[in-house]
Design an enzyme around this catalytic site. Sequence first.
Site, PDB file in Angstrom:
ATOM      1  N   ASP A  36      61.423  87.881  14.254  1.00 13.57           N
ATOM      2  CA  ASP A  36      61.793  86.991  15.360  1.00 13.57           C
ATOM      3  C   ASP A  36      60.591  86.166  15.814  1.00 13.57           C
ATOM      4  O   ASP A  36      59.515  86.701  16.078  1.00 13.57           O
ATOM      5  CB  ASP A  36      62.341  87.817  16.534  1.00 13.57           C
ATOM      6  CG  ASP A  36      62.897  86.917  17.630  1.00 13.57           C
ATOM      7  OD1 ASP A  36      62.123  86.531  18.522  1.00 13.57           O
ATOM      8  OD2 ASP A  36      64.092  86.567  17.580  1.00 13.57           O
ATOM      9  N   ARG A  37      60.788  84.858  15.907  1.00 12.14           N
ATOM     10  CA  ARG A  37      59.687  83.940  16.192  1.00 12.14           C
ATOM     11  C   ARG A  37      59.214  84.036  17.635  1.00 12.14           C
ATOM     12  O   ARG A  37      58.025  84.042  17.913  1.00 12.14           O
ATOM     13  CB  ARG A  37      60.103  82.486  15.880  1.00 12.14           C
ATOM     14  CG  ARG A  37      60.143  82.143  14.405  1.00 12.14           C
ATOM     15  CD  ARG A  37      61.161  82.900  13.576  1.00 12.14           C
ATOM     16  NE  ARG A  37      62.531  82.729  14.049  1.00 12.14           N
ATOM     17  CZ  ARG A  37      63.541  83.545  13.772  1.00 12.14           C
ATOM     18  NH1 ARG A  37      63.350  84.618  13.018  1.00 12.14           N
ATOM     19  NH2 ARG A  37      64.757  83.323  14.241  1.00 12.14           N
ATOM     20  N   THR A  38      60.151  84.128  18.592  1.00 12.05           N
ATOM     21  CA  THR A  38      59.760  84.242  20.004  1.00 12.05           C
ATOM     22  C   THR A  38      58.992  85.544  20.243  1.00 12.05           C
ATOM     23  O   THR A  38      57.970  85.564  20.935  1.00 12.05           O
ATOM     24  CB  THR A  38      61.007  84.167  20.923  1.00 12.05           C
ATOM     25  OG1 THR A  38      61.573  82.863  20.794  1.00 12.05           O
ATOM     26  CG2 THR A  38      60.649  84.407  22.378  1.00 12.05           C
ATOM     27  N   CYS A  47      65.373  76.175  12.594  1.00 14.09           N
ATOM     28  CA  CYS A  47      64.855  77.035  13.659  1.00 14.09           C
ATOM     29  C   CYS A  47      63.762  76.250  14.357  1.00 14.09           C
ATOM     30  O   CYS A  47      62.742  75.935  13.734  1.00 14.09           O
ATOM     31  CB  CYS A  47      64.297  78.354  13.115  1.00 14.09           C
ATOM     32  SG  CYS A  47      63.524  79.358  14.409  1.00 14.09           S
ATOM     33  N   ASN A  48      63.996  75.915  15.624  1.00 13.16           N
ATOM     34  CA  ASN A  48      63.005  75.139  16.375  1.00 13.16           C
ATOM     35  C   ASN A  48      61.711  75.922  16.564  1.00 13.16           C
ATOM     36  O   ASN A  48      60.620  75.404  16.345  1.00 13.16           O
ATOM     37  CB  ASN A  48      63.567  74.758  17.740  1.00 13.16           C
ATOM     38  CG  ASN A  48      64.646  73.698  17.662  1.00 13.16           C
ATOM     39  OD1 ASN A  48      64.387  72.516  17.771  1.00 13.16           O
ATOM     40  ND2 ASN A  48      65.891  74.121  17.465  1.00 13.16           N
ATOM     41  N   THR A  49      61.831  77.191  16.960  1.00 14.77           N
ATOM     42  CA  THR A  49      60.638  77.992  17.270  1.00 14.77           C
ATOM     43  C   THR A  49      59.760  78.162  16.029  1.00 14.77           C
ATOM     44  O   THR A  49      58.530  78.188  16.132  1.00 14.77           O
ATOM     45  CB  THR A  49      61.049  79.370  17.838  1.00 14.77           C
ATOM     46  OG1 THR A  49      62.111  79.202  18.776  1.00 14.77           O
ATOM     47  CG2 THR A  49      59.888  80.040  18.547  1.00 14.77           C
ATOM     48  N   ALA A  50      60.377  78.239  14.848  1.00 20.37           N
ATOM     49  CA  ALA A  50      59.617  78.395  13.599  1.00 20.37           C
ATOM     50  C   ALA A  50      58.718  77.199  13.313  1.00 20.37           C
ATOM     51  O   ALA A  50      57.776  77.298  12.513  1.00 20.37           O
ATOM     52  CB  ALA A  50      60.570  78.621  12.429  1.00 20.37           C
ATOM     53  N   THR A  64      64.452  78.417  23.272  1.00 20.54           N
ATOM     54  CA  THR A  64      63.996  79.795  23.499  1.00 20.54           C
ATOM     55  C   THR A  64      62.704  79.780  24.310  1.00 20.54           C
ATOM     56  O   THR A  64      62.000  78.765  24.372  1.00 20.54           O
ATOM     57  CB  THR A  64      63.697  80.502  22.159  1.00 20.54           C
ATOM     58  OG1 THR A  64      62.629  79.807  21.512  1.00 20.54           O
ATOM     59  CG2 THR A  64      64.915  80.565  21.256  1.00 20.54           C
ATOM     60  N   LYS A 113      73.715  85.005  18.770  1.00 20.00           N
ATOM     61  CA  LYS A 113      73.099  85.901  17.764  1.00 20.00           C
ATOM     62  C   LYS A 113      73.820  87.251  17.682  1.00 20.00           C
ATOM     63  O   LYS A 113      73.865  87.874  16.627  1.00 20.00           O
ATOM     64  CB  LYS A 113      71.605  86.101  18.064  1.00 20.00           C
ATOM     65  CG  LYS A 113      70.737  84.905  17.632  1.00 20.00           C
ATOM     66  CD  LYS A 113      69.255  85.191  17.849  1.00 20.00           C
ATOM     67  CE  LYS A 113      68.347  84.022  17.492  1.00 20.00           C
ATOM     68  NZ  LYS A 113      68.224  83.766  16.046  1.00 20.00           N
ATOM     69  N   CYS A 135      67.428  74.854  20.302  1.00 22.21           N
ATOM     70  CA  CYS A 135      67.470  76.108  19.553  1.00 22.21           C
ATOM     71  C   CYS A 135      68.677  75.956  18.654  1.00 22.21           C
ATOM     72  O   CYS A 135      69.732  75.493  19.106  1.00 22.21           O
ATOM     73  CB  CYS A 135      67.645  77.312  20.481  1.00 22.21           C
ATOM     74  SG  CYS A 135      68.070  78.818  19.564  1.00 22.21           S
TER      75      CYS A 135
END
Length: 232
Positions: free
Chosen positions: A49-51, A84-87, A126, A166, A196
Amino acid sequence: MGKKTIGIIGGMGPLATADLFEKIVGHTKAACDQEHLHVVIDSNTNIPDRTAALLHGGADPLPELAKSAGRLEKMGADVLIMPCNTAHNYYDGIAAAVSVPVLHMVRLTAQALVERGVKKAGLLATDGTVRTGIYQKSFAGSGVELLTPDEAGQRAVMEMIYQGVKAGDMAFDAQPARRAMERLLAAGAEVLILGCTELPLAVKLYGIALPAVDPTLELALEAIRFAGGETV
């Protein structure tokens, strides 16, 4: 000139990956199977998980992200995209792991809003995306001001992403998240950025119809054009 192959670094999450692929197919001008683009997908659910990694000392996702990128390149991908934005906080490391271009969803979103003349947008994303400032960095100098939810609003958005989409909860109560969105619009946001890749699914799933821009769609359209396809 032959068409190029698109590679999707997926699994973050699987539904967001399916959504991106569906948008590529749905927005490609094609009269038969053979006129569609060649797409290879690595739905790598082993990517941590990126966050959690960025904010809470969780496992580093970059090794698995780079592994996926390398696999897709070996499979013949000429361009890589990741829903995936956070990635995108790991974008430089992923780009360095391969010799093919990697499209940047957040920068493409900034470009799309500038082209539409938007001056103020509400960012829904996120905690990892909001607090690492990847949107703020990508929007710097664009002339588009970003508004983010208050603490309670941000928590409601995170719950809709994690406990709603999710977790596959179709009956999730999205009203608190909707109120957070409405507060951003009331504060002057012209559109909401669904920052997200679970959020385009969430607004559809939970019937939230508010003015929004979908980064997944912007990424799909640019991937089609890059690969030599025509968009519809």
